[in-house]
Design a protein around this motif. Sequence first.
Motif, PDB file in Angstrom:
ATOM      1  N   ASP A 210       0.824  -1.206   0.000  1.00 17.76           N
ATOM      2  CA  ASP A 210       0.000   0.000   0.000  1.00 17.76           C
ATOM      3  C   ASP A 210       0.859   1.258   0.000  1.00 17.76           C
ATOM      4  O   ASP A 210       0.599   2.200  -0.753  1.00 17.76           O
ATOM      5  N   VAL A 211       1.919   1.284   0.789  1.00 13.40           N
ATOM      6  CA  VAL A 211       2.798   2.454   0.835  1.00 13.40           C
ATOM      7  C   VAL A 211       3.589   2.569  -0.465  1.00 13.40           C
ATOM      8  O   VAL A 211       3.772   3.658  -0.993  1.00 13.40           O
ATOM      9  N   ARG A 212       4.033   1.436  -1.004  1.00 17.15           N
ATOM     10  CA  ARG A 212       4.791   1.446  -2.254  1.00 17.15           C
ATOM     11  C   ARG A 212       3.975   2.072  -3.377  1.00 17.15           C
ATOM     12  O   ARG A 212       4.476   2.894  -4.138  1.00 17.15           O
ATOM     13  N   SER A 213       2.704   1.726  -3.473  1.00 18.87           N
ATOM     14  CA  SER A 213       1.855   2.270  -4.530  1.00 18.87           C
ATOM     15  C   SER A 213       1.666   3.775  -4.360  1.00 18.87           C
ATOM     16  O   SER A 213       1.747   4.532  -5.329  1.00 18.87           O
ATOM     17  N   GLU A 214       1.425   4.226  -3.123  1.00 18.02           N
ATOM     18  CA  GLU A 214       1.295   5.668  -2.860  1.00 18.02           C
ATOM     19  C   GLU A 214       2.598   6.383  -3.197  1.00 18.02           C
ATOM     20  O   GLU A 214       2.597   7.458  -3.797  1.00 18.02           O
ATOM     21  N   PHE A 215       3.718   5.785  -2.785  1.00 18.59           N
ATOM     22  CA  PHE A 215       5.045   6.348  -3.037  1.00 18.59           C
ATOM     23  C   PHE A 215       5.279   6.527  -4.540  1.00 18.59           C
ATOM     24  O   PHE A 215       5.700   7.597  -4.988  1.00 18.59           O
ATOM     25  N   CYS A 216       4.971   5.513  -5.319  1.00 15.94           N
ATOM     26  CA  CYS A 216       5.194   5.595  -6.765  1.00 15.94           C
ATOM     27  C   CYS A 216       4.344   6.692  -7.406  1.00 15.94           C
ATOM     28  O   CYS A 216       4.835   7.449  -8.251  1.00 15.94           O
ATOM     29  N   ARG A 217       3.082   6.817  -6.982  1.00 15.52           N
ATOM     30  CA  ARG A 217       2.221   7.868  -7.529  1.00 15.52           C
ATOM     31  C   ARG A 217       2.745   9.258  -7.154  1.00 15.52           C
ATOM     32  O   ARG A 217       2.820  10.158  -7.988  1.00 15.52           O
ATOM     33  N   ALA A 218       3.111   9.429  -5.886  1.00 10.44           N
ATOM     34  CA  ALA A 218       3.603  10.731  -5.430  1.00 10.44           C
ATOM     35  C   ALA A 218       4.936  11.077  -6.091  1.00 10.44           C
ATOM     36  O   ALA A 218       5.162  12.224  -6.484  1.00 10.44           O
ATOM     37  N   LEU A 219       5.805  10.099  -6.255  1.00  7.61           N
ATOM     38  CA  LEU A 219       7.108  10.350  -6.869  1.00  7.61           C
ATOM     39  C   LEU A 219       6.955  10.711  -8.342  1.00  7.61           C
ATOM     40  O   LEU A 219       7.620  11.621  -8.837  1.00  7.61           O
ATOM     41  N   GLU A 220       6.062  10.032  -9.023  1.00  7.57           N
ATOM     42  CA  GLU A 220       5.823  10.341 -10.435  1.00  7.57           C
ATOM     43  C   GLU A 220       5.334  11.782 -10.590  1.00  7.57           C
ATOM     44  O   GLU A 220       5.809  12.526 -11.453  1.00  7.57           O
ATOM     45  N   ALA A 221       4.419  12.209  -9.731  1.00  2.00           N
ATOM     46  CA  ALA A 221       3.909  13.581  -9.791  1.00  2.00           C
ATOM     47  C   ALA A 221       5.005  14.587  -9.451  1.00  2.00           C
ATOM     48  O   ALA A 221       5.155  15.614 -10.118  1.00  2.00           O
ATOM     49  N   ALA A 222       5.801  14.288  -8.421  1.00  2.00           N
ATOM     50  CA  ALA A 222       6.860  15.214  -8.000  1.00  2.00           C
ATOM     51  C   ALA A 222       7.949  15.328  -9.060  1.00  2.00           C
ATOM     52  O   ALA A 222       8.475  16.415  -9.297  1.00  2.00           O
ATOM     53  N   ASN A 223       8.280  14.224  -9.697  1.00  2.00           N
ATOM     54  CA  ASN A 223       9.368  14.234 -10.680  1.00  2.00           C
ATOM     55  C   ASN A 223       9.045  15.095 -11.903  1.00  2.00           C
ATOM     56  O   ASN A 223       9.954  15.525 -12.612  1.00  2.00           O
ATOM     57  N   LYS A 224       7.769  15.381 -12.125  1.00  2.00           N
ATOM     58  CA  LYS A 224       7.391  16.252 -13.253  1.00  2.00           C
ATOM     59  C   LYS A 224       7.838  17.687 -13.025  1.00  2.00           C
ATOM     60  O   LYS A 224       8.010  18.435 -13.967  1.00  2.00           O
ATOM     61  N   ARG A 225       8.048  18.059 -11.750  1.00  2.00           N
ATOM     62  CA  ARG A 225       8.438  19.435 -11.467  1.00  2.00           C
ATOM     63  C   ARG A 225       9.825  19.579 -10.852  1.00  2.00           C
ATOM     64  O   ARG A 225      10.287  20.688 -10.639  1.00  2.00           O
ATOM     65  N   LEU A 226      10.487  18.474 -10.546  1.00  2.00           N
ATOM     66  CA  LEU A 226      11.826  18.552  -9.960  1.00  2.00           C
ATOM     67  C   LEU A 226      12.879  18.692 -11.054  1.00  2.00           C
ATOM     68  O   LEU A 226      12.827  17.983 -12.063  1.00  2.00           O
ATOM     69  N   PRO A 227      13.867  19.576 -10.877  1.00  2.00           N
ATOM     70  CA  PRO A 227      14.920  19.721 -11.882  1.00  2.00           C
ATOM     71  C   PRO A 227      15.822  18.488 -11.951  1.00  2.00           C
ATOM     72  O   PRO A 227      16.360  18.161 -12.999  1.00  2.00           O
ATOM     73  N   ASP A 228      15.989  17.768 -10.833  1.00  4.75           N
ATOM     74  CA  ASP A 228      16.805  16.555 -10.788  1.00  4.75           C
ATOM     75  C   ASP A 228      15.904  15.443 -10.247  1.00  4.75           C
ATOM     76  O   ASP A 228      15.806  15.254  -9.034  1.00  4.75           O
ATOM     77  N   PRO A 229      15.203  14.705 -11.123  1.00  2.00           N
ATOM     78  CA  PRO A 229      14.235  13.707 -10.664  1.00  2.00           C
ATOM     79  C   PRO A 229      14.845  12.680  -9.712  1.00  2.00           C
ATOM     80  O   PRO A 229      16.024  12.352  -9.795  1.00  2.00           O
ATOM     81  N   VAL A 230      14.018  12.190  -8.810  1.00  2.00           N
ATOM     82  CA  VAL A 230      14.412  11.187  -7.832  1.00  2.00           C
ATOM     83  C   VAL A 230      14.039   9.818  -8.373  1.00  2.00           C
ATOM     84  O   VAL A 230      12.903   9.600  -8.807  1.00  2.00           O
ATOM     85  N   ASP A 231      14.990   8.887  -8.358  1.00  2.00           N
ATOM     86  CA  ASP A 231      14.714   7.519  -8.798  1.00  2.00           C
ATOM     87  C   ASP A 231      13.908   6.789  -7.730  1.00  2.00           C
ATOM     88  O   ASP A 231      14.047   7.075  -6.541  1.00  2.00           O
TER      89      ASP A 231
END
Length: 136
Positions: free
Chosen positions: A60-81
Amino acid sequence: KLPVDTDAAGTRLLPISPFLDFDSESCGRECRDEVSRVRAGILPAANRHYLQAQTVYRTDVRSEFCRALEAANKRLPDPVDPTPTAYFAYMERVIGDVGSEQRPPPLPASPRPSTSPPLPSPSPPPMPPSPPPPPP
């Protein structure tokens, strides 16, 4: 095999996730780079680089993490893997100190399949805003 520990009563298995502290002599350039990206994109207080091979993820946390990271990486200059380091930083951001009593429940010593549907998980807090672009 997965390294585990047991609780004080010896009734539950607790997964162990090996890590390196950011300020450790063993934390080389790749380790420091990853922790720095996680600090900028997820949790400014992140201080550990978790190792991939023995990481256990809560679905459950992994799925939330992946969704939040995907959204955040759209605006971060250095995306987080999507690494274990980023996952644990996200967990700490969402549920507090991962090493405290608020951590996710441990794995049962003798796993039994669940017959009940999973509980809905609360919406995670939004990722921090991306930093402003550097001046020209």
